[in-house]
Design a protein around this motif. Structure first.
Motif, short mmCIF file in Angstrom:
data_model
loop_
_atom_site.label_atom_id
_atom_site.label_comp_id
_atom_site.label_asym_id
_atom_site.label_seq_id
_atom_site.Cartn_x
_atom_site.Cartn_y
_atom_site.Cartn_z
N ASP A 152 -7.99 125.92 69.41
CA ASP A 152 -8.43 127.15 69.72
C ASP A 152 -9.59 126.74 70.75
OD1 ASP A 152 -6.62 128.93 68.24
OD2 ASP A 152 -8.00 128.32 66.54
N ASP B 158 -10.06 123.99 72.46
CA ASP B 158 -9.61 123.41 73.84
C ASP B 158 -9.12 124.62 74.97
OD1 ASP B 158 -10.14 120.96 73.17
OD2 ASP B 158 -7.89 120.34 72.70
N GLU B 159 -8.60 125.62 74.16
CA GLU B 159 -8.13 126.84 74.92
C GLU B 159 -9.32 127.72 75.60
OE1 GLU B 159 -5.79 129.49 76.87
OE2 GLU B 159 -5.15 127.30 75.93
N ILE B 160 -10.37 127.70 74.52
CA ILE B 160 -11.43 128.71 75.20
C ILE B 160 -12.21 127.82 76.49
CG2 ILE B 160 -13.65 129.46 74.46
CD1 ILE B 160 -12.30 129.89 71.55
N LEU B 161 -12.32 126.48 76.02
CA LEU B 161 -13.12 125.66 76.88
C LEU B 161 -12.40 125.22 78.27
CD1 LEU B 161 -14.71 123.05 74.61
CD2 LEU B 161 -15.76 124.87 75.82
N TYR B 162 -11.16 124.80 78.16
CA TYR B 162 -10.37 124.59 79.27
C TYR B 162 -9.23 125.46 79.95
CZ TYR B 162 -12.52 120.30 77.21
OH TYR B 162 -13.68 119.64 76.91
N GLY B 163 -9.19 126.77 79.10
CA GLY B 163 -8.13 127.72 79.50
C GLY B 163 -6.82 127.38 79.26
#
Length: 91
Positions: A84, A86-91
């Motif tokens: 989650d 990683d998804e928020i930070l790196y898209g």
């Protein structure tokens, strides 16, 4: 290229003592320049600890500081894992 480094008498004395001890224990004569270069290389391996040695005061938080920090935190009720984040930070 060689550059002069100014140091106080105590530091100079310690450097000379270390230089003499190396010669006594290893039989190898090292210059103060070689000695300083080796000391710098040794410190690079533990750079963050060395840098922290120049900080003023303690690096640890007091119990009061920890409590104040935790008072500002809230639970959102949603569990977050590494994916989650990683998804928020790196898209």
């Amino acid at each position: 290229m060689s550059t002069a480094v100014k140091m106080d008498d105590e530091a100079k004395s310690k450097l000379e003592e270390l230089q003499a001890e190396i010669r006594l224990k290893t039989g190898k004569k090292v210059t103060q320049q070689e000695l300083l270069s080796e000391l710098i290389e040794t410190v690079v391996d533990s750079r963050s600890e060395f840098i922290d040695s120049f900080r003023d005061g303690s690096l640890e938080l007091s119990e009061e500081e920890i409590e104040r920090f935790n008072e500002g935190r809230i639970a959102s009720g949603t569990e977050t894992d590494e994916e989650d984040i990683d998804e928020i930070l790196y898209g």
